[in-house]
Design a protein around this motif. Structure first.
Motif, PDB file in Angstrom:
ATOM      1  N   LEU A 160      -2.579   8.846  -3.416  1.00 49.10           N
ATOM      2  CA  LEU A 160      -2.038   8.165  -4.595  1.00 49.10           C
ATOM      3  C   LEU A 160      -1.647   6.744  -4.226  1.00 49.10           C
ATOM      4  O   LEU A 160      -1.243   6.465  -3.097  1.00 49.10           O
ATOM      5  CB  LEU A 160      -0.813   8.915  -5.121  1.00 49.10           C
ATOM      6  CG  LEU A 160      -1.027  10.386  -5.501  1.00 49.10           C
ATOM      7  CD1 LEU A 160       0.283  11.010  -5.942  1.00 49.10           C
ATOM      8  CD2 LEU A 160      -2.086  10.525  -6.571  1.00 49.10           C
ATOM      9  N   ASP A 161      -1.730   5.842  -5.205  1.00 51.99           N
ATOM     10  CA  ASP A 161      -1.290   4.470  -4.971  1.00 51.99           C
ATOM     11  C   ASP A 161       0.224   4.361  -5.161  1.00 51.99           C
ATOM     12  O   ASP A 161       0.898   5.366  -5.399  1.00 51.99           O
ATOM     13  CB  ASP A 161      -2.053   3.481  -5.863  1.00 51.99           C
ATOM     14  CG  ASP A 161      -1.817   3.676  -7.351  1.00 51.99           C
ATOM     15  OD1 ASP A 161      -0.842   4.347  -7.741  1.00 51.99           O
ATOM     16  OD2 ASP A 161      -2.627   3.157  -8.149  1.00 51.99           O
ATOM     17  N   GLU A 162       0.747   3.166  -5.088  1.00 48.89           N
ATOM     18  CA  GLU A 162       2.189   2.942  -5.179  1.00 48.89           C
ATOM     19  C   GLU A 162       2.787   3.388  -6.518  1.00 48.89           C
ATOM     20  O   GLU A 162       3.951   3.745  -6.604  1.00 48.89           O
ATOM     21  CB  GLU A 162       2.531   1.459  -4.958  1.00 48.89           C
ATOM     22  CG  GLU A 162       2.168   0.922  -3.591  1.00 48.89           C
ATOM     23  CD  GLU A 162       0.687   0.572  -3.462  1.00 48.89           C
ATOM     24  OE1 GLU A 162       0.016   0.231  -4.473  1.00 48.89           O
ATOM     25  OE2 GLU A 162       0.175   0.665  -2.325  1.00 48.89           O
ATOM     26  N   GLU A 163       1.974   3.370  -7.585  1.00 47.47           N
ATOM     27  CA  GLU A 163       2.435   3.785  -8.915  1.00 47.47           C
ATOM     28  C   GLU A 163       2.263   5.279  -9.159  1.00 47.47           C
ATOM     29  O   GLU A 163       2.601   5.782 -10.227  1.00 47.47           O
ATOM     30  CB  GLU A 163       1.691   3.007 -10.009  1.00 47.47           C
ATOM     31  CG  GLU A 163       2.086   1.543 -10.108  1.00 47.47           C
ATOM     32  CD  GLU A 163       1.290   0.691  -9.127  1.00 47.47           C
ATOM     33  OE1 GLU A 163       0.104   0.964  -8.899  1.00 47.47           O
ATOM     34  OE2 GLU A 163       1.877  -0.253  -8.567  1.00 47.47           O
ATOM     35  N   GLY A 164       1.688   5.998  -8.187  1.00 47.15           N
ATOM     36  CA  GLY A 164       1.487   7.438  -8.336  1.00 47.15           C
ATOM     37  C   GLY A 164       0.171   7.812  -8.983  1.00 47.15           C
ATOM     38  O   GLY A 164      -0.030   8.952  -9.385  1.00 47.15           O
ATOM     39  N   ASN A 165      -0.753   6.870  -9.076  1.00 49.87           N
ATOM     40  CA  ASN A 165      -2.079   7.125  -9.644  1.00 49.87           C
ATOM     41  C   ASN A 165      -3.074   7.445  -8.535  1.00 49.87           C
ATOM     42  O   ASN A 165      -2.934   6.965  -7.410  1.00 49.87           O
ATOM     43  CB  ASN A 165      -2.570   5.902 -10.424  1.00 49.87           C
ATOM     44  CG  ASN A 165      -1.637   5.553 -11.552  1.00 49.87           C
ATOM     45  OD1 ASN A 165      -1.238   6.414 -12.326  1.00 49.87           O
ATOM     46  ND2 ASN A 165      -1.256   4.286 -11.639  1.00 49.87           N
ATOM     47  N   ILE A 166      -4.089   8.217  -8.875  1.00 49.17           N
ATOM     48  CA  ILE A 166      -5.143   8.536  -7.915  1.00 49.17           C
ATOM     49  C   ILE A 166      -5.816   7.241  -7.490  1.00 49.17           C
ATOM     50  O   ILE A 166      -6.171   6.405  -8.313  1.00 49.17           O
ATOM     51  CB  ILE A 166      -6.147   9.528  -8.530  1.00 49.17           C
ATOM     52  CG1 ILE A 166      -5.438  10.870  -8.790  1.00 49.17           C
ATOM     53  CG2 ILE A 166      -7.351   9.703  -7.626  1.00 49.17           C
ATOM     54  CD1 ILE A 166      -6.264  11.896  -9.531  1.00 49.17           C
ATOM     55  N   LYS A 167      -5.991   7.093  -6.183  1.00 44.79           N
ATOM     56  CA  LYS A 167      -6.426   5.819  -5.629  1.00 44.79           C
ATOM     57  C   LYS A 167      -7.944   5.614  -5.616  1.00 44.79           C
ATOM     58  O   LYS A 167      -8.425   4.559  -5.987  1.00 44.79           O
ATOM     59  CB  LYS A 167      -5.883   5.678  -4.207  1.00 44.79           C
ATOM     60  CG  LYS A 167      -6.012   4.303  -3.632  1.00 44.79           C
ATOM     61  CD  LYS A 167      -5.227   4.170  -2.357  1.00 44.79           C
ATOM     62  CE  LYS A 167      -5.301   2.747  -1.842  1.00 44.79           C
ATOM     63  NZ  LYS A 167      -4.511   2.566  -0.646  1.00 44.79           N
ATOM     64  N   THR A 168      -8.710   6.609  -5.203  1.00 48.60           N
ATOM     65  CA  THR A 168     -10.147   6.381  -5.013  1.00 48.60           C
ATOM     66  C   THR A 168     -10.952   6.719  -6.267  1.00 48.60           C
ATOM     67  O   THR A 168     -10.602   7.627  -7.024  1.00 48.60           O
ATOM     68  CB  THR A 168     -10.707   7.219  -3.843  1.00 48.60           C
ATOM     69  OG1 THR A 168     -10.599   8.598  -4.166  1.00 48.60           O
ATOM     70  CG2 THR A 168      -9.971   6.926  -2.543  1.00 48.60           C
ATOM     71  N   LEU A 169     -12.039   6.008  -6.456  1.00 46.87           N
ATOM     72  CA  LEU A 169     -12.903   6.228  -7.615  1.00 46.87           C
ATOM     73  C   LEU A 169     -13.462   7.650  -7.609  1.00 46.87           C
ATOM     74  O   LEU A 169     -13.499   8.310  -8.648  1.00 46.87           O
ATOM     75  CB  LEU A 169     -14.037   5.209  -7.628  1.00 46.87           C
ATOM     76  CG  LEU A 169     -15.043   5.344  -8.771  1.00 46.87           C
ATOM     77  CD1 LEU A 169     -14.336   5.216 -10.119  1.00 46.87           C
ATOM     78  CD2 LEU A 169     -16.143   4.321  -8.625  1.00 46.87           C
ATOM     79  N   ARG A 170     -13.870   8.135  -6.449  1.00 48.90           N
ATOM     80  CA  ARG A 170     -14.414   9.494  -6.342  1.00 48.90           C
ATOM     81  C   ARG A 170     -13.428  10.514  -6.893  1.00 48.90           C
ATOM     82  O   ARG A 170     -13.788  11.387  -7.674  1.00 48.90           O
ATOM     83  CB  ARG A 170     -14.735   9.818  -4.888  1.00 48.90           C
ATOM     84  CG  ARG A 170     -15.224  11.232  -4.690  1.00 48.90           C
ATOM     85  CD  ARG A 170     -15.312  11.569  -3.189  1.00 48.90           C
ATOM     86  NE  ARG A 170     -15.842  12.876  -2.964  1.00 48.90           N
ATOM     87  CZ  ARG A 170     -15.142  14.005  -3.003  1.00 48.90           C
ATOM     88  NH1 ARG A 170     -13.860  13.967  -3.265  1.00 48.90           N
ATOM     89  NH2 ARG A 170     -15.706  15.163  -2.777  1.00 48.90           N
ATOM     90  N   ASP A 171     -12.165  10.409  -6.497  1.00 54.44           N
ATOM     91  CA  ASP A 171     -11.165  11.369  -6.942  1.00 54.44           C
ATOM     92  C   ASP A 171     -10.762  11.154  -8.401  1.00 54.44           C
ATOM     93  O   ASP A 171     -10.419  12.105  -9.099  1.00 54.44           O
ATOM     94  CB  ASP A 171      -9.954  11.343  -6.013  1.00 54.44           C
ATOM     95  CG  ASP A 171     -10.299  11.887  -4.638  1.00 54.44           C
ATOM     96  OD1 ASP A 171     -10.962  12.943  -4.583  1.00 54.44           O
ATOM     97  OD2 ASP A 171      -9.931  11.264  -3.628  1.00 54.44           O
ATOM     98  N   LYS A 172     -10.842   9.924  -8.879  1.00 59.46           N
ATOM     99  CA  LYS A 172     -10.600   9.673 -10.303  1.00 59.46           C
ATOM    100  C   LYS A 172     -11.667  10.380 -11.144  1.00 59.46           C
ATOM    101  O   LYS A 172     -11.356  10.978 -12.167  1.00 59.46           O
ATOM    102  CB  LYS A 172     -10.616   8.168 -10.599  1.00 59.46           C
ATOM    103  CG  LYS A 172      -9.406   7.435 -10.096  1.00 59.46           C
ATOM    104  CD  LYS A 172      -9.523   5.950 -10.376  1.00 59.46           C
ATOM    105  CE  LYS A 172      -8.358   5.199  -9.788  1.00 59.46           C
ATOM    106  NZ  LYS A 172      -8.483   3.739  -9.996  1.00 59.46           N
TER     107      LYS A 172
END
Length: 91
Positions: A69-81
């Protein structure tokens, strides 16, 4: 299971063995909703590795993976998105 993890916070993702759906580990077990998923700190990884290994041996899930997850709590990588939201083209 753990490759070189870069981040500080993760979700635990896998595929449900019966349906093949992408699922995330929640307080109630495995769910297709990433919103309900437990946010796992890097120092908690071992605990959740053990949980996923047990569920994989019970044939509940397959291919568990920690999703950064990124700093805002969102999924970071495009693959996982894409794995979270489903296919991106019209069939």
């Amino acid at each position: 299971m753990v490759k070189k993890l870069q981040g500080e916070t993760f979700l635990l993702s896998a595929n449900e063995l019966k349906s093949g759906k992408v699922v995330f580990f929640t307080l109630k077990g495995w769910s297709s909703s990433s919103v309900e998923a437990i946010k796992i700190k890097v120092d908690e990884i071992n605990k959740y590795e053990e949980i996923s290994a047990k569920d994989e041996k019970k044939c509940i899930i397959i291919s568990p993976k920690f999703v950064e997850l990124d700093e805002e709590g969102n999924i970071k990588t495009l693959r996982d998105k894409i794995r979270n939201s489903g296919i991106t083209i019209k069939i």
